[in-house]
Design an enzyme around this catalytic site. Structure first.
Site, short mmCIF file in Angstrom:
data_model
loop_
_atom_site.label_atom_id
_atom_site.label_comp_id
_atom_site.label_asym_id
_atom_site.label_seq_id
_atom_site.Cartn_x
_atom_site.Cartn_y
_atom_site.Cartn_z
CG MET A 21 -1.98 -1.10 1.20
SD MET A 21 -3.02 -1.08 -0.28
CE MET A 21 -3.90 0.46 -0.04
CG ASP A 28 9.43 0.28 5.65
OD1 ASP A 28 9.52 -0.23 6.78
OD2 ASP A 28 8.58 -0.05 4.82
CB VAL A 64 3.03 1.20 9.26
CG1 VAL A 64 4.01 2.32 8.95
CG2 VAL A 64 2.05 1.65 10.34
CD GLU A 114 -5.45 -1.75 8.85
OE1 GLU A 114 -6.64 -1.47 8.76
OE2 GLU A 114 -4.56 -1.00 8.42
CE LYS A 162 -2.82 1.14 10.55
NZ LYS A 162 -2.22 1.72 9.34
CB SER A 219 -8.64 -1.64 5.09
OG SER A 219 -8.03 -2.61 5.93
CG HIS A 269 -9.88 2.51 2.96
ND1 HIS A 269 -11.07 1.85 2.81
CD2 HIS A 269 -8.91 1.58 2.73
CE1 HIS A 269 -10.85 0.59 2.52
NE2 HIS A 269 -9.55 0.39 2.47
CG ASN A 290 -12.89 -2.98 3.75
OD1 ASN A 290 -13.04 -3.53 2.67
ND2 ASN A 290 -11.73 -2.53 4.16
#
Length: 730
Positions: free
Chosen positions: A341, A360, A417, A419, A424, A446, A467, A517
């Site tokens: 993502m 990262d 980052v 989920e 987070k 998400s 999202h 979702n």
């Protein structure tokens, strides 16, 4: 005579240069004003002896003419079918009068009459009614620019070309080539158009008007090919021509395969081609307008125009952006995480012209975002769609790093980052320690509620959710999620960022799963439940395709992976505790993921088998060993109804709970989020079309047969009792 929508300049040779330039608009379209003024010019062209011919071009740098104003088409004031037909036929009538010089077709064919020559100088895209205007000219010169598009895309909004496109194009390039172009709605470029015979000449942009004038001056008497004695369709036409019959049969089969019978426009286009090929052009044009009128008055075109054009355009222009907040200048964006993502977000951000600092844990991980974009760009360069110089400049906008201090000058942060709330929370705190105090922080998640994530922020009013959908560079939707404390500045910044990456945005409520979702899982879960009931997987997949979905739910689940579905189920179960209710798919997912190892395409096997390259093969035949097939299978219509209504119910629940605050967002989110059948205009449009009362009755029937998950919300029952609708009647 002076006009508002175009200028007319007559040179010393008597050639009128008509420059279409709609005031206050970035693009020329056939709007009400142009439709009213252009026939007056045609009359002047025919009657004024000082005008020997004309060249039509555009004053817009953006293009020649981009078709009809769909807002105008969708607001027709016709009270009778006859009035609607006359309105639809108006453009055909005007263009035909220009083409013949006001003479009858009979006189033209005898050779005793001719029209004043009209050429067009196409300086930019010519789509729909723009190309139809060009086709009605006697000569067409197009600028030598590979980015120019020429096409008839009306089928994409449920219509057919209504300005002669279904009649002139096949008379130029043949029924088969024209049929494919019109039914698919795909544009072509100048070089291909020249090779096909759609345009007569391709020249440098600064020469096209002069070349068009040269032709007009050299050809004082003009007639279209079909107005000349002995004209025949290229490649044959008519019901008795053996060369054309295979085309009719093949086109009908291909059209049915692609449209599944859901798009009336495809059938109407075939009818126009077939009937028109056996008729004189004047009669054929009236046939075209007849079918155009039928489509325009039907629900499919109305819903598609409203959702796919009017509402989509409004959303992308920032209709939901808070007023009174100056646009945020976005030069550099920080992206946290270079996974799938994060790499996709990095790519679309750089494509939007912004610099990206992608962070990262290691240099190797951060470099993945650069490699992701390089792979995409290399493919474009190899196909001649981008120069290496532009690809290098694109790639240079991306800077990988492991140092949070490199984020100190960014204008916006997008976190992507893993989920996991703890992961987070850690990056939120580390990032806020270095970025400017006014920088907006957006989290790509998400399912995790934004309000909960914002608790880790020292500035929750500047915290918002974005999202994205995978793959980011291809999926058109973005959900914007304000948390409980999110301020208008953060919401405005989300729209300003989206304006650069050009996705279709919807604002949704901060609940677990947000909108897409919340609706997508019940859909694929219903398909899985049918598998456990013993319904043939192939029947389920084919029913979904015939419903209008782009891919079967089982294949789609393989793409997103059953493992993801299982993980989301587990995280939801942990979050809800005693409030968690098994949707019926828990045991099935446990079997497929944990016991059989059939976790989806990425893992090499799922509902389908895959080869070593990940290409989908056949449906897995071993499913019957675990879930024996029913001796008597349901009909395709029964399966379609279950797959359709489970999506409608889930959407209705989201609307009832104000997860989406308006019908437009629900329809846009469904079509662009998970591929809900576009011909319906979206779930809410579909409910409106069948009637809320009929929707409630069908849902109740399904609930009695298959369970309470099909029960519609009480608010929809109330609307049905009152005879209300979501959209105003057309």
């Amino acid at each position: 005579m002076t006009y508002k929508t175009f200028t007319v300049d007559i040179d010393s040779d008597g050639i009128a240069l008509v420059t279409i330039d709609l005031p206050g608009q970035s693009m020329n379209v056939w709007n009400g004003e142009l439709m009213a003024e252009f026939p007056k010019f045609v009359d002047e062209l025919i009657s004024n002896d000082d005008i020997k011919g004309a060249v039509i071009t555009s004053g817009k740098k953006s293009g020649f003419l981009a078709g009809a104003d769909l807002n105008m088409l969708g607001s027709s004031a016709a009270s009778t079918t006859a009035e609607a037909f006359e309105q639809a036929f108006a453009l055909n009538s005007t263009l035909r009068r220009m083409e013949t010089g006001g003479n009858t077709a009979k006189d033209m064919l005898k050779g005793g009459a001719h029209a004043k020559p009209v050429a067009c100088a196409i300086n930019g895209l010519a789509l729909g009614g723009g190309l139809e205007l060009a086709l009605a000219c006697h000569y067409r010169v197009c600028a030598d620019n590979p980015k120019i598009q020429l096409g008839l895309p009306e089928v994409q909004v449920g219509l057919l070309p209504g300005g002669g496109g279904t009649q002139r194009l096949p008379r130029l390039i043949g029924l088969q080539a024209a049929g494919m172009m019109i039914m698919q709605g795909k544009p072509t470029n100048p070089a291909a158009a020249l090779a096909q015979g759609i345009v007569h000449e391709v020249a440098p942009a600064d020469e096209i008007v002069a070349k068009a004038k040269e032709w007009v001056k050299a050809n004082p008497k003009a007639a279209a090919p079909w107005d000349k004695k002995g004209f025949k369709f290229p490649g044959g036409a008519g019901s008795m021509d053996p060369r054309a019959v295979p085309m009719y049969m093949g086109a009908a089969a291909i059209a049915l395969k692609q449209s599944k019978g859901n798009y009336p426009a495809v059938k109407a286009i075939l009818s126009c081609l077939y009937e028109g090929s056996m008729l004189p052009i004047d009669t054929a044009l009236r046939v075209e307008s007849k079918y155009f009128t039928q489509l325009l008055s039907g629900p499919v075109a109305r819903n598609m125009i409203r959702t796919l054009f009017v509402n989509k355009q409004a959303a992308e222009k920032g209709a939901a952006r808070p007023e009174g907040i100056p646009p945020l200048e976005l030069k550099t964006v920080g992206v946290l995480g270079a996974g799938l993502m994060g790499s996709g977000i990095t790519h679309v951000t750089a494509k939007g012209g912004m610099n990206v600092i992608v962070l990262d844990r290691s240099e190797e991980d951060a470099q993945k975002a650069v490699d992701y974009t390089k792979k995409i760009l290399d493919k474009r360069v190899s196909r001649g769609k981008m120069t290496q110089e532009k690809a290098d400049a694109f790639l240079a906008r991306i800077t990988p790093t492991t140092d949070y201090n490199d984020l100190k000058d960014v204008d916006l942060i997008i976190e992507a980052v893993f989920e996991n709330p703890e992961v987070k929370a850690d990056v939120i705190k580390k990032t806020e320690a270095v970025i400017g105090k006014d920088v907006i922080f957006a989290s790509n998640t998400s399912t995790l509620p934004i309000t909960g994530l914002a608790e880790n922020s020292q500035r929750p009013d500047q915290f918002i959710g974005l999202h994205f959908f995978s793959p980011v560079e291809k999926m058109p939707l973005i959900e914007i999620i304000p948390g409980e404390k999110t301020g208008d500045k953060a919401l405005a910044a989300a729209f300003d960022y989206n304006a650069k990456i050009r996705k279709t945005p919807i604002v949704v409520k901060d609940v677990r799963g947000f909108f897409t979702n919340r609706v997508f899982p019940p859909y694929v879960n219903e398909a899985m439940l049918m598998v456990t009931e013993g319904i043939k997987p192939a029947l389920i997949e084919n029913a979904a395709l015939h419903l209008g979905m782009p891919i079967g739910p089982l294949a789609l689940t393989d793409e997103t992976t059953l493992k993801l579905g299982y993980d989301i189920m587990q995280s939801t179960k942990a979050a809800l505790g005693d409030a968690y209710v098994d949707n019926g798919g828990e045991a099935f997912l446990d079997l497929m993921v944990n016991k059989l190892g059939r976790s989806g395409r990425r893992f090499g096997k799922g509902f389908y088998d895959y080869d070593d390259n990940g290409n989908r093969l056949d449906l897995w035949k071993g499913m019957e060993e675990h879930y024996p097939l029913l001796e008597e299978q349901p009909s395709v219509e029964e399966v379609k109804e279950r797959l359709l209504y489970i999506q409608l119910i889930a959407t209705a629940e989201c609307y009832d709970e104000e997860v989406v605050s308006d019908p437009q967002s629900a329809d846009l989110g469904a079509i662009f989020g998970w591929g809900f059948a576009p011909y319906t205009g979206g779930p809410i449009s579909y409910i409106d079309t069948v009637g809320i009362g009929n929707f409630v009755r069908t849902a109740d029937s399904l609930a009695q047969r298959h369970g309470e998950r099909f029960n519609p919300p009480q608010s929809f029952r109330d609307m049905a009792d009152k005879g209300e609708t979501f959209y105003k009647a057309a």
